[in-house]
Enzyme design. Structure first.
Site, short mmCIF file in Angstrom:
data_model
loop_
_atom_site.label_atom_id
_atom_site.label_comp_id
_atom_site.label_asym_id
_atom_site.label_seq_id
_atom_site.Cartn_x
_atom_site.Cartn_y
_atom_site.Cartn_z
N GLU A 71 -1.57 4.11 3.55
CA GLU A 71 -1.76 5.50 3.19
C GLU A 71 -1.68 5.74 1.67
O GLU A 71 -2.45 6.50 1.12
CB GLU A 71 -0.71 6.38 3.88
CG GLU A 71 -0.93 7.84 3.58
CD GLU A 71 -0.46 8.74 4.69
OE1 GLU A 71 0.44 8.33 5.42
OE2 GLU A 71 -1.00 9.84 4.80
N ASP A 72 -0.78 5.04 1.01
CA ASP A 72 -0.49 5.39 -0.39
C ASP A 72 -0.96 4.38 -1.42
O ASP A 72 -0.77 4.59 -2.62
CB ASP A 72 1.03 5.58 -0.58
CG ASP A 72 1.57 6.72 0.26
OD1 ASP A 72 0.76 7.61 0.62
OD2 ASP A 72 2.78 6.73 0.55
#
Ligand code: MN
Length: 485
Positions: A71-72
């Site tokens: 996600e990051d």
């Protein structure tokens, strides 16, 4: 995962796969900071530590280390799959999806209470592998522990969510120690004054009761020794949040809280549990209606113990909890403990979709898995059979189309109808529950499929007020009645 892996307590250093995961995560999160100002990698490393404490299997620990990378950071699921295999990739993907759904729900502002049912859906969707939830819980635990770094409004929102979703989830998995920590941290943010007040109250009580308790402990120990029982006895401290909830249930009447002071006795086997119970009752007077046999009848989450509340000759009221070592382990660590005991079997069986090695008290997990598999194939799921009752005060019922509607426990068909729309509520001519004609007095149950029949000619009636449970429906009906429509 290697079949010959050593038991977890022998793990003294990280395996090459774990080291590799740490290396990749460290590189990927490089330059990122947490709200606390520390390097971001501290968070996944803390999650790793938590999962190790829970003695989870290696794939789960690796997925925990990598849980925020997809996600990051630039890391892709494909890379994770190539490096660590399908299972780790699946777990990371599951955790990522859990995070995304929350964002799609409109960010932090709309997660409660409407999204409880979304959350349920999402758990079904990821329920394919319960380890996804365990990683999510480890993630949440660390975030809760470091909540002080966030601005107050965010603190409150995350604390609320933790209290309403994650602590009950931990409870559902019988992870008692985790539930207590999550609930107490969260409650201290949601209601700081109340938290302090109750915390002091518990401490004060413990101080005052300490002497009497010691005497009781000695008396009981002497008796058990005389009977040649092998046992451990210790005080158990009540959590702040559970006291808060109990007080709410008893109109804030401290006089009705009997388990503020409790002693726990751990013995080697079940026979000794019952023997101990008998001995306690020969020593002290048991209170009426306070003997609970959760060994013969475990709680829904698998919790087992004997509970009894007794009155001593000095009029002290003490609760005793009697259990075996294994029950104790399970009460504290719950599902994670099962992974430990059955690690190979459980995880292998998960992958192969076999269920025979799951302890019976965890059968709800297989139901969750079945439901997930069917949903994935676009098949209909018989949610009625799903005993995933995370939110004890809520029931989840379904429209014929399969939409989930959550209602307070005790709701009736008209509550359901008004929940859908006041137009529908105002024109109810009948109700079908699970495909059968039913009446408006029938209490809705978890998993019911409810079909409201309407007729244009039907007008709202005064008498319906008796067939309504929720204030929302009552208010809507009153509006319609006053309008005379
Ligand atoms: Mn995280």
């Amino acid at each position: 995962m290697s079949k010959n892996k050593k038991p977890k307590e022998e793990r003294t250093e990280d395996s090459p796969r774990i080291l590799k995961a740490v290396e990749i995560a460290t590189k990927a999160h490089e330059g990122q900071l947490r709200k606390t100002g520390e390097p971001y990698i501290n968070h996944p490393l803390a999650v790793k530590k938590i999962l190790e404490d829970w003695q989870m299997d290696e794939d789960t620990i690796i997925a925990g280390i990598l849980h925020d990378t997809v996600e990051d950071t630039d890391i892709t699921l494909e890379q994770i799959k190539n490096e660590f295999g399908e299972s780790v990739a699946f777990l990371v993907d599951g955790v990522t999806k859990l995070g995304k759904i929350r964002k799609n729900m409109g960010g932090l502002d709309t997660y409660l209470p409407e999204t409880k049912d979304n959350f349920l859906r999402l758990m079904i969707a990821t329920g394919n592998d319960i380890r996804v939830l365990i990683i999510k819980l480890a993630d949440r635990l660390h975030n809760a522990r470091t909540l002080s770094a966030l601005p107050p409004d965010k603190q409150r929102k995350i604390a609320l969510e933790t209290l309403e979703i994650f602590a009950p989830l931990a409870d559902r998995l019988n992870m008692g120690r985790l539930r207590v920590e999550l609930a107490d941290i969260a409650f201290s943010y949601v209601n700081p004054k109340r938290f302090e007040y109750l915390k002091n109250l518990i401490e004060e009580n413990n101080k005052q009761a300490a002497k009497a308790l010691k005497q009781i402990e000695d008396e009981v120990s002497d008796l058990l020794k005389k009977e040649k029982l092998d046992f451990k006895i210790s005080g158990r401290i009540k959590s702040v949040y559970s006291l808060h909830k109990k007080l709410a249930k008893h109109n804030q009447n401290m006089g009705e809280i009997y388990d503020l002071t409790a002693l726990r006795i751990i013995v080697p086997d079940i026979t000794s549990c019952y023997l101990t119970l008998g001995l306690l009752h020969s020593l002290y007077t048991p209170m009426n209606g306070r003997i609970k046999d959760y060994i013969a009848k475990p709680k829904q989450n698998g919790y087992q113990s004997l509970h009894t509340t007794v009155i001593t000759p000095n009029k002290k009221i003490v609760e005793f909890q009697i259990r075996t070592d294994k029950m104790h382990e399970y009460a504290e660590r719950g599902l994670a403990a099962s992974f430990y005991y059955n690690e190979q079997k459980l995880t292998e069986n998960y992958k192969q979709g076999k269920i025979e090695h799951l302890p019976t008290n965890l059968l709800w997990i297989t139901e969750l898995q079945d439901a997930a598999a069917k949903l994935k194939e676009g098949k209909k799921v018989d949610l009625k059979k799903l005993r995933l009752n995370l939110f004890a005060d809520k029931i989840f019922v379904y429209t014929p189309k399969g939409d989930i509607i959550d209602l307070p426990n005790g709701s009736l068909p008209l509550d359901f109808a008004f929940r859908l729309h006041s137009e529908i509520g105002g024109h109810v001519s009948g109700v079908k529950i699970n495909g059968k004609m039913s009446n408006l007095n029938r209490k809705l149950e978890q998993g019911d499929v409810v079909e409201i029949l309407t007729s244009k000619n039907q007008v709202p009636r005064e008498s319906w007020l008796d067939k309504i449970f929720t204030s929302h429906a009552r208010q809507k009906l009153k509006q319609l009645l006053s309008r005379g429509s």
